[in-house]
Design a protein around this motif. Structure first.
Motif, mmCIF file in Angstrom:
data_model
loop_
_atom_site.group_PDB
_atom_site.id
_atom_site.type_symbol
_atom_site.label_atom_id
_atom_site.label_comp_id
_atom_site.label_asym_id
_atom_site.label_seq_id
_atom_site.Cartn_x
_atom_site.Cartn_y
_atom_site.Cartn_z
ATOM 1 N N GLU A 77 5.904 0.763 0.890
ATOM 2 C CA GLU A 77 5.375 -0.576 1.132
ATOM 3 C C GLU A 77 4.794 -1.195 -0.139
ATOM 4 O O GLU A 77 4.215 -0.509 -0.976
ATOM 5 N N PHE A 78 4.967 -2.491 -0.251
ATOM 6 C CA PHE A 78 4.445 -3.263 -1.380
ATOM 7 C C PHE A 78 3.314 -4.141 -0.855
ATOM 8 O O PHE A 78 3.434 -5.347 -0.723
ATOM 9 N N LYS A 79 2.192 -3.504 -0.502
ATOM 10 C CA LYS A 79 1.043 -4.213 0.069
ATOM 11 C C LYS A 79 -0.196 -3.889 -0.759
ATOM 12 O O LYS A 79 -0.635 -2.738 -0.804
ATOM 13 N N ASN A 137 -4.288 -1.481 5.177
ATOM 14 C CA ASN A 137 -3.372 -1.288 6.294
ATOM 15 C C ASN A 137 -2.025 -0.695 5.876
ATOM 16 O O ASN A 137 -1.165 -0.469 6.718
ATOM 17 N N ALA A 138 -1.867 -0.461 4.577
ATOM 18 C CA ALA A 138 -0.597 0.081 4.090
ATOM 19 C C ALA A 138 -0.530 1.587 4.337
ATOM 20 O O ALA A 138 -1.457 2.325 4.003
ATOM 21 N N GLU A 139 0.572 2.037 4.916
ATOM 22 C CA GLU A 139 0.771 3.471 5.156
ATOM 23 C C GLU A 139 1.312 4.164 3.919
ATOM 24 O O GLU A 139 1.037 5.342 3.683
ATOM 25 N N THR A 140 2.130 3.465 3.157
ATOM 26 C CA THR A 140 2.676 4.011 1.917
ATOM 27 C C THR A 140 2.435 3.006 0.805
ATOM 28 O O THR A 140 2.004 1.875 1.053
ATOM 29 N N CYS A 141 2.715 3.396 -0.426
ATOM 30 C CA CYS A 141 2.394 2.529 -1.558
ATOM 31 C C CYS A 141 3.509 2.574 -2.596
ATOM 32 O O CYS A 141 3.945 3.651 -3.014
ATOM 33 N N TYR A 142 3.966 1.400 -3.017
ATOM 34 C CA TYR A 142 5.032 1.274 -4.017
ATOM 35 C C TYR A 142 4.680 2.020 -5.302
ATOM 36 O O TYR A 142 5.521 2.709 -5.880
ATOM 37 N N SER A 143 3.434 1.900 -5.756
ATOM 38 C CA SER A 143 3.026 2.554 -7.006
ATOM 39 C C SER A 143 3.156 4.068 -6.924
ATOM 40 O O SER A 143 3.398 4.737 -7.939
ATOM 41 N N ASP A 144 3.001 4.615 -5.718
ATOM 42 C CA ASP A 144 3.089 6.070 -5.548
ATOM 43 C C ASP A 144 4.478 6.617 -5.827
ATOM 44 O O ASP A 144 4.657 7.826 -5.957
ATOM 45 N N ILE A 145 5.461 5.736 -5.915
ATOM 46 C CA ILE A 145 6.800 6.193 -6.305
ATOM 47 C C ILE A 145 6.758 6.757 -7.712
ATOM 48 O O ILE A 145 7.453 7.726 -8.029
ATOM 49 N N PHE A 146 5.901 6.187 -8.571
ATOM 50 C CA PHE A 146 5.920 6.493 -9.997
ATOM 51 C C PHE A 146 4.719 7.305 -10.476
ATOM 52 O O PHE A 146 4.830 8.035 -11.457
ATOM 53 N N TYR A 147 3.585 7.155 -9.807
ATOM 54 C CA TYR A 147 2.414 7.934 -10.204
ATOM 55 C C TYR A 147 1.484 8.086 -9.015
ATOM 56 O O TYR A 147 1.504 7.299 -8.067
ATOM 57 N N THR A 148 0.669 9.123 -9.057
ATOM 58 C CA THR A 148 -0.392 9.298 -8.070
ATOM 59 C C THR A 148 -1.715 9.493 -8.804
ATOM 60 O O THR A 148 -1.749 9.991 -9.929
ATOM 61 N N HIS A 149 -2.804 9.085 -8.142
ATOM 62 C CA HIS A 149 -4.134 9.127 -8.755
ATOM 63 C C HIS A 149 -5.125 9.618 -7.711
ATOM 64 O O HIS A 149 -5.173 9.105 -6.598
ATOM 65 N N TYR A 207 3.918 -9.205 -11.357
ATOM 66 C CA TYR A 207 2.465 -9.011 -11.393
ATOM 67 C C TYR A 207 2.090 -7.546 -11.205
ATOM 68 O O TYR A 207 1.022 -7.111 -11.650
ATOM 69 N N HIS A 208 2.948 -6.791 -10.551
ATOM 70 C CA HIS A 208 2.709 -5.357 -10.398
ATOM 71 C C HIS A 208 3.057 -4.591 -11.673
ATOM 72 O O HIS A 208 2.339 -3.673 -12.069
ATOM 73 N N ASP A 209 4.138 -4.989 -12.335
ATOM 74 C CA ASP A 209 4.701 -4.189 -13.424
ATOM 75 C C ASP A 209 4.171 -4.541 -14.802
ATOM 76 O O ASP A 209 4.085 -3.669 -15.673
ATOM 77 N N ASN A 235 7.585 -9.417 -0.293
ATOM 78 C CA ASN A 235 7.131 -10.719 0.183
ATOM 79 C C ASN A 235 5.792 -10.597 0.912
ATOM 80 O O ASN A 235 5.600 -9.718 1.737
ATOM 81 N N SER A 236 4.852 -11.480 0.586
ATOM 82 C CA SER A 236 3.553 -11.492 1.263
ATOM 83 C C SER A 236 2.992 -12.908 1.206
ATOM 84 O O SER A 236 3.520 -13.777 0.511
ATOM 85 N N LEU A 237 1.908 -13.123 1.919
ATOM 86 C CA LEU A 237 1.293 -14.445 1.915
ATOM 87 C C LEU A 237 0.789 -14.820 0.531
ATOM 88 O O LEU A 237 0.927 -15.960 0.078
#
Length: 685
Positions: free
Chosen positions: A320-322, A334-346, A441-443, A559-561
């Motif tokens: 998810e990209f939230k 409310n996000a169950e998964t995270c786009y950033s976690d594809i590449f790194y975890t903290h 804006y994320h990258d 896509n988000s508000l």
């Protein structure tokens, strides 16, 4: 010749046979066993437990391209540059056209700063850090294992699992190597060093056909989920990295798509199927000339995978990209998964990155493996803001311009080898970062970005740099320790990896890994393959998604508000060629900095063509340079940097790559080509 003995042992002789635990997470401990723990072939293959241990060394040979030999380089396209201290790295050597640096950096020592070649020393340690060395070593192990499978005392299920892995890896290592070096012999036997066969080099398509046969065998033999097998229940919840049916099918599709790409078709046409790798290639306007039948095969396989994914029959789904704060990668509650976690975890107990999206990765890299130097090569070194040496791997303005607008339009289109402003985009050079694709804006770190959040421990010089000054002449634009292009990237390593926020501290448990294949790439490859076959509104027989639907799935994800993103626009749905252009741009954005761009430009016959041969920066002046961004006394931001107004926004050429047809393939090691007549050097080298 001494080197002949070396290459013989590398390609065809058996190195140490090892056996150990079936758990992938224990492989590091297993590989560190004392020499007296090494056992004979009879022991290695006598039962499933030992046989699986033998295979797990092959997993360990998959190069971690992000971290090979400290701060390696893996982005050879038009998307990345190094600052001068990193000029020895292969990405800059590629810019110079000096592909031979892969084998000799000018000092007589192989350039170990690339995952293609790895460390410069012989032995097992070097094999694990090298596609070329580790590839031949692993292929030898695969063939030895296949030849010994009949000796196994075990169940049919165990035999299928072992064979499936061996067929997959034999194909995977061949495929990865031919992507960079062109067609090679497809080695199917475990030859002795005393009996080296003179196997002729195949064309790319011929070799890819052999890879496809092995990937298909692997898919037939392997399960969807190891946890649902009796053998996999020995290591429950530790099987995520094991080769499964979906991995094999995805690479089968990728193998077909690459074989059907313009470069590979052109080679095959010119050579009439014989020794295609000996011939040069030139674009000549053939960038849309795919092999339709190979693309049809690819689309059918990808469609099958996506159909299973969308029905929930696999464990893979898009992350998810939230975000509650996209700049700082703060995930929505409310996000169950995270786009950033594809590449790194903290602060996730050194969890392997990948989330639900990574399909194929190498071995677990180990705790704190990203500290030296992966976590410290993406940000500004001005005043020691990011620690260690001055090597910085940062994005070109070319890559920035690939990120289009929130309205779904690209900023530029290519006409006659020149970037031309797209009048439909609405992009405003006085507000260059406004209303962009949310992934931007994320990258990307750009001017006015709040780079250091915790400033208590910064010295006075560092405290002046908590916000990025990336305008022309700004404090972070120095070529030696800042950005020559006007940008940094934080997709793979977040901006909090700095001396103030200190995310690379051991206690922060920062882990990084770039997957070789993830689900978003499958959507992209399906869109490309099916777009070639039937255009944007066609679909494979195995899937109810059209080609354009596959791209829009990825756009819907971001896509988000707060950050809207529209679908592919009608002006890119009128012809196959226009749609393929937009698919290619989507690949550049979604897969940015993950190491795919060079291979994409290569297979599309664009590597030697303008405007992809010129790397450039963005130059501009701030308007109200300080007061607009934040209060000068409190350092509290007043405005969002994406809304900033600038003046005199322009491009500046940094590097022009003088490429010709020989640069479509890397050279083979010269001494390898002396082994026998049927193993010639690539053209022009």
């Amino acid at each position: 010749m001494k080197y002949n003995k070396y290459i013989k042992s590398l390609l065809f002789s058996s190195l140490l046979l090892m056996a150990g635990s079936a758990s992938l997470t224990s492989c590091k401990e297993w590989l560190d066993k004392d020499p007296e723990s090494i056992i004979s072939e009879d022991e290695a293959f006598k039962n499933y437990h030992n046989f699986q241990g033998f295979i797990e060394e092959i997993y360990d040979c998959v190069p971690d391209k992000e971290k090979v030999n400290w701060c390696t380089s893996w982005n050879f396209g038009d998307d990345a540059v190094h600052n001068p201290e990193g000029y020895r790295h292969m990405d800059h050597q590629v810019d110079l056209g000096n592909y031979r640096s892969l084998w000799d950096d000018g000092t007589g020592i192989p350039n170990g700063l690339s995952w293609l070649h790895g460390s410069g020393t012989d032995g097992k340690f070097a094999e694990r850090f090298s596609l070329w060395k580790g590839g031949w070593y692993s292929i030898r192990k695969c063939n030895l294992g296949i030849s010994k499978i009949k000796t196994l005392v075990g169940t049919d299920e165990e035999r299928d699992l072992l064979l499936g892995q061996l067929y997959f890896f034999r194909a995977w290592y061949h495929f990865e190597m031919i992507c960079y070096w062109g067609g090679l012999p497809y080695v199917k036997d475990a030859y002795s060093s005393k009996n080296i066969p003179q196997l002729e080099r195949l064309s790319f398509q011929e070799c890819a056909k052999c890879c496809a046969e092995d990937f298909e065998k692997a898919a037939d033999l392997l399960p969807m989920d190891w946890d649902e097998t009796l053998a996999g229940q020995q290591t429950p919840n530790k099987n995520d990295l094991r080769i499964n049916k979906i991995m094999a099918l995805c690479y089968l599709g990728k193998c077909y798509l690459w074989a059907g790409s313009p470069l590979m078709k052109e080679f095959e046409n010119v050579s009439k199927g014989k020794s295609a790798q000996l011939l040069g290639a030139s674009s000549n306007g053939k960038t849309y000339d795919y092999d339709v039948e190979y693309c049809r095969k690819a689309a059918e396989v990808f469609g099958k995978v996506l159909n299973m994914v969308r029905k929930g029959q696999t464990r893979y789904k898009l992350a998810e990209f939230k975000y509650s704060n996209i700049y700082d990668h703060e995930r929505d509650e409310n996000a169950e998964t995270c786009y950033s976690d594809i590449f790194y975890t903290h602060k996730q107990k050194w969890t392997m990155p990948g989330s639900t999206e990574a399909i194929f990765r190498g071995m677990y890299p180990g705790a704190n493996s990203a500290n030296w130097n992966c976590a410290k090569i993406f940000g500004p070194k001005v005043a020691g803001l990011v620690e260690h040496d001055n090597i910085i791997h940062h994005p070109t303005a070319n890559l920035i311009d690939q990120y289009g607008m929130a309205n779904g339009q690209p900023i530029y289109i290519v006409k006659n080898g020149v970037y031309v402003l797209n009048p439909e985009s609405g992009w405003d050079p006085t507000h260059p970062y406004k209303n962009r694709d949310p992934r931007f804006y994320h990258d990307i770190v750009f001017d006015g970005f709040h780079y250091v959040l915790q400033t208590e421990n910064l010295n006075p010089d560092q405290k002046k740099l908590d916000y990025c000054s990336l305008y022309t002449g700004g404090a972070m634009r120095a070529v030696d320790n800042g950005s020559s292009t006007g940008y940094f990237i934080q997709k793979l390593v977040p901006h909090q990896c700095n001396v103030g926020d200190n995310w690379y501290d051991y206690n922060d448990e920062f882990q990084a890994y770039i997957p070789y294949l993830r689900l978003a790439d499958v959507y992209l490859m399906y869109a490309e393959a099916q777009g070639v076959v039937g255009g944007p509104n066609s679909m494979a027989t195995t899937c109810n998604l059209t080609a354009v639907d596959a791209i829009n799935v990825l756009r819907d994800r971001v896509n988000s508000l707060d950050y809207p993103m529209e679908h592919v626009q009608p002006n890119f749905l009128d012809t196959k060629e226009h749609f393929i252009d937009e698919v290619r741009r989507e690949r550049a954005v979604e897969l940015a900095f993950e190491g795919f761009r060079w291979c994409d430009l290569q297979r599309w016959l664009l590597l030697t063509e303008a405007p992809y041969t010129v790397k450039y920066s963005h130059e501009f002046e701030r308007i109200e340079p300080d007061s607009w961004y934040f209060d000068a006394n409190s350092r509290v931001p007043k405005n969002d940097p994406k809304d900033a107004q600038v003046a005199n926004f322009r491009k500046k050429e940094l590097i022009t790559r003088h490429f010709d047809s020989k640069h479509y393939w890397f050279p083979l090691p010269d001494k390898d080509t002396y082994l026998y007549e049927g193993f010639p050097q690539n053209p022009g080298w």
